[in-house]
Write a protein that holds these residues in place. Structure first.
Motif, PDB file in Angstrom:
ATOM      1  N   GLY A   1      -2.351  -2.850   8.741  1.00  0.00           N
ATOM      2  CA  GLY A   1      -3.653  -2.606   8.120  1.00  0.00           C
ATOM      3  C   GLY A   1      -3.510  -2.168   6.680  1.00  0.00           C
ATOM      4  N   LEU A   2      -2.897  -3.008   5.841  1.00  0.00           N
ATOM      5  CA  LEU A   2      -2.646  -2.649   4.439  1.00  0.00           C
ATOM      6  C   LEU A   2      -3.895  -2.204   3.674  1.00  0.00           C
ATOM      7  CD1 LEU A   2       0.037  -5.019   2.835  1.00  0.00           C
ATOM      8  CD2 LEU A   2       0.002  -2.528   2.819  1.00  0.00           C
ATOM      9  N   PRO A   3      -5.062  -2.871   3.830  1.00  0.00           N
ATOM     10  CA  PRO A   3      -6.229  -2.422   3.061  1.00  0.00           C
ATOM     11  C   PRO A   3      -6.613  -0.972   3.314  1.00  0.00           C
ATOM     12  CG  PRO A   3      -6.604  -4.634   3.900  1.00  0.00           C
ATOM     13  CD  PRO A   3      -5.350  -4.134   4.547  1.00  0.00           C
ATOM     14  N   VAL A   4      -6.334  -0.467   4.503  1.00  0.00           N
ATOM     15  CA  VAL A   4      -6.613   0.942   4.802  1.00  0.00           C
ATOM     16  C   VAL A   4      -5.756   1.835   3.911  1.00  0.00           C
ATOM     17  CG1 VAL A   4      -6.424   2.739   6.565  1.00  0.00           C
ATOM     18  CG2 VAL A   4      -7.332   0.483   7.164  1.00  0.00           C
ATOM     19  N   LEU A   5      -4.462   1.539   3.842  1.00  0.00           N
ATOM     20  CA  LEU A   5      -3.552   2.310   2.989  1.00  0.00           C
ATOM     21  C   LEU A   5      -3.928   2.170   1.520  1.00  0.00           C
ATOM     22  CD1 LEU A   5      -1.005   4.005   2.586  1.00  0.00           C
ATOM     23  CD2 LEU A   5       0.337   1.902   2.710  1.00  0.00           C
ATOM     24  N   GLU A   6      -4.291   0.956   1.109  1.00  0.00           N
ATOM     25  CA  GLU A   6      -4.640   0.714  -0.294  1.00  0.00           C
ATOM     26  C   GLU A   6      -5.905   1.465  -0.697  1.00  0.00           C
ATOM     27  OE1 GLU A   6      -2.518  -3.702  -0.232  1.00  0.00           O
ATOM     28  OE2 GLU A   6      -4.679  -3.514   0.055  1.00  0.00           O
ATOM     29  N   ALA A   7      -6.871   1.549   0.219  1.00  0.00           N
ATOM     30  CA  ALA A   7      -8.089   2.307  -0.065  1.00  0.00           C
ATOM     31  C   ALA A   7      -7.787   3.796  -0.175  1.00  0.00           C
ATOM     32  CB  ALA A   7      -9.136   2.050   1.015  1.00  0.00           C
ATOM     33  N   MET A   8      -7.005   4.329   0.756  1.00  0.00           N
ATOM     34  CA  MET A   8      -6.662   5.751   0.703  1.00  0.00           C
ATOM     35  C   MET A   8      -5.934   6.090  -0.593  1.00  0.00           C
ATOM     36  SD  MET A   8      -5.642   6.847   4.619  1.00  0.00           S
ATOM     37  CE  MET A   8      -4.068   6.009   4.575  1.00  0.00           C
ATOM     38  N   ALA A   9      -4.990   5.217  -0.987  1.00  0.00           N
ATOM     39  CA  ALA A   9      -4.260   5.453  -2.233  1.00  0.00           C
ATOM     40  C   ALA A   9      -5.167   5.383  -3.456  1.00  0.00           C
ATOM     41  CB  ALA A   9      -3.128   4.436  -2.371  1.00  0.00           C
ATOM     42  N   SER A  10      -6.310   4.705  -3.304  1.00  0.00           N
ATOM     43  CA  SER A  10      -7.278   4.569  -4.397  1.00  0.00           C
ATOM     44  C   SER A  10      -8.328   5.672  -4.372  1.00  0.00           C
ATOM     45  CB  SER A  10      -7.970   3.199  -4.315  1.00  0.00           C
ATOM     46  OG  SER A  10      -7.023   2.149  -4.359  1.00  0.00           O
ATOM     47  N   GLY A  11      -8.224   6.597  -3.414  1.00  0.00           N
ATOM     48  CA  GLY A  11      -9.182   7.677  -3.321  1.00  0.00           C
ATOM     49  C   GLY A  11     -10.507   7.276  -2.700  1.00  0.00           C
ATOM     50  N   VAL A  12     -10.488   6.214  -1.884  1.00  0.00           N
ATOM     51  CA  VAL A  12     -11.711   5.694  -1.264  1.00  0.00           C
ATOM     52  C   VAL A  12     -11.709   6.015   0.234  1.00  0.00           C
ATOM     53  CG1 VAL A  12     -13.026   3.594  -0.743  1.00  0.00           C
ATOM     54  CG2 VAL A  12     -11.903   3.861  -2.973  1.00  0.00           C
ATOM     55  N   PRO A  13     -12.757   6.672   0.750  1.00  0.00           N
ATOM     56  CA  PRO A  13     -12.829   6.961   2.185  1.00  0.00           C
ATOM     57  C   PRO A  13     -12.857   5.679   3.016  1.00  0.00           C
ATOM     58  CG  PRO A  13     -14.448   8.256   0.978  1.00  0.00           C
ATOM     59  CD  PRO A  13     -13.901   7.237   0.019  1.00  0.00           C
ATOM     60  N   VAL A  14     -12.357   5.785   4.252  1.00  0.00           N
ATOM     61  CA  VAL A  14     -12.257   4.617   5.128  1.00  0.00           C
ATOM     62  C   VAL A  14     -12.950   4.899   6.461  1.00  0.00           C
ATOM     63  CG1 VAL A  14     -10.695   3.032   6.312  1.00  0.00           C
ATOM     64  CG2 VAL A  14     -10.050   3.991   4.085  1.00  0.00           C
ATOM     65  N   VAL A  15     -13.813   3.974   6.876  1.00  0.00           N
ATOM     66  CA  VAL A  15     -14.365   3.972   8.229  1.00  0.00           C
ATOM     67  C   VAL A  15     -13.660   2.840   8.968  1.00  0.00           C
ATOM     68  CG1 VAL A  15     -16.405   3.662   9.673  1.00  0.00           C
ATOM     69  CG2 VAL A  15     -16.599   4.865   7.484  1.00  0.00           C
TER      70      VAL A  15
END
Length: 377
Positions: A290-304
């Motif tokens: 689930g790379l986009p999850v990691l990429e969002a977290m690294a970008s400071g974006v919350p994930v649902v």
């Protein structure tokens, strides 16, 4: 130690496995005592291609109409692979996909997931037949099998009957381009796409059934009309659906501008799109990582996201989890992240910290250790 890495996947636009090959190659080249030889499908080379093969999508579409196309392509690739090996002293072969080429020596392969086992309906029949024809024997041949997550490692051991020590987990990393960015720095890119930073939701991934896009669409549709207009759902990924195949609800949402389908985007644009999102929605039914999850977290974006397969290994306590069949639950989670600034900042802080635990350097170190173990070093 000289390793042949099959980088044929880079003929196609880069999605998950392509990103893996690029990032792993770059990180492995920083490992002492390791030389990489890249096989690019039709030739060998030292450099990673910066662009996919011109006309790749059109050629692939045409090939699907040719009987036996997968076997013909494999024969051509094997011939090219063998010719190149005659001029190279290769100690080990690493295959990052499901169907390794023939190699008279030690082989390591990466199994990113078992989609073909759990969701065979997502594969074209001829492709699935080729996977089933090759993958079992390939796993038997491999001295070690790498996986991206503990979840998939367990599946691989159970499905193929492999011992604990033959399956090694090498978690993926996150490219440096994914990091928090001031909204004003994103204005040029986002305005060109008709978007405003902080005022859209985003889904990222190839559009296919296991990505469970319907959950995100249904959850977004449950938000009030005013919220949907002010917070459109942006979908980024290789095309899988055509507009005429979409149901009336989604057609209306597209017409109203409540849902935007941007298709495939370059690495640079994708990084800015994620950094500018209010929330990343990741409704997948099954993931190897689930790379986009990691990429969002690294970008400071919350994930649902859904609490399925490997995803909790990636997001940990930073994610807001929902059931994969609960659009109401996802809609409520979106609403909470919009209204509760404390929750939003908590997810952002935990996500940034969580992302630090994953790096391509670590992935490359584990991978190179596997190479040395296989070679008896």
């Amino acid at each position: 130690m000289r390793v042949a890495l099959n980088a044929r996947i880079l003929q196609a636009p880069r999605t998950g496995i392509g990103q893996y090959v690029v990032a792993l190659t770059e990180a492995l080249r920083k490992q002492a005592g390791l030389d990489l030889e890249l096989f690019l499908g039709t030739a060998w080379g030292a450099d990673l291609p910066s662009e996919p093969l011109p006309g790749y999508s059109r050629r692939t579409s045409l090939a699907k109409r040719v009987p036996g196309a997968y076997r013909i392509r494999r024969w051509l690739e094997q011939s090219s692979f063998d010719r190149g090996l005659k001029h190279r002293q290769v100690d080990l072969y690493h295959e990052p996909t499901l169907w390794p080429l023939e190699f008279d020596g030690p082989m390591v392969m990466t199994l990113h997931d078992l989609t073909h086992v759990h969701y065979p309906q997502t594969q074209p029949a001829d492709r699935l037949a080729e996977i089933e024809r090759h993958v079992g024997r390939a796993v038997e041949r491999a001295q070690s099998v790498l996986t991206d997550s503990e979840h998939v490692a367990g599946e691989v051991r159970r499905h193929f009957g492999l011992s604990e020590d033959r399956v090694i987990v090498a978690p993926l990393g996150c490219a440096a381009r994914f990091h928090p960015r001031p909204y004003q720095a994103l204005e040029r890119t986002l305005s060109g796409l008709g978007l405003v930073a902080g005022q859209y939701l985003i889904c990222v991934g190839t559009l296919e059934p296991r990505k469970n896009l319907e959950l995100a669409l249904q959850a977004h549709a449950l938000l009030s009309a005013s919220v949907r207009k002010g917070l459109p759902l942006v979908i980024v990924g290789m095309p899988g659906w055509r507009t005429e195949q979409l149901d009336d609800t989604l057609k209306t949402a597209l017409a109203e501008g409540c849902v935007r389908m941007l298709g495939y985007q370059s690495d640079a644009v994708l990084a800015e799109l994620i950094a500018g999102a209010r929330v990343l929605l990741f409704p997948s039914l099954y993931e190897g990582f689930g790379l986009p999850v990691l990429e969002a977290m690294a970008s400071g974006v919350p994930v649902v996201l859904t609490r399925t397969s490997s995803l909790p290994e990636v997001a940990g306590e930073a994610g807001v989890y929902v059931d994969a069949q609960d659009p109401q639950g996802m809609s409520v989670a979106i609403q909470r992240l919009m209204e509760d600034e404390t929750l939003r900042q908590r997810c952002r802080t935990l996500g940034l910290e969580r992302a630090k635990a994953f790096s391509w350097q670590r992935c490359a170190r584990i991978t190179s250790d596997v190479y040395r173990k296989v070679l008896g070093g």
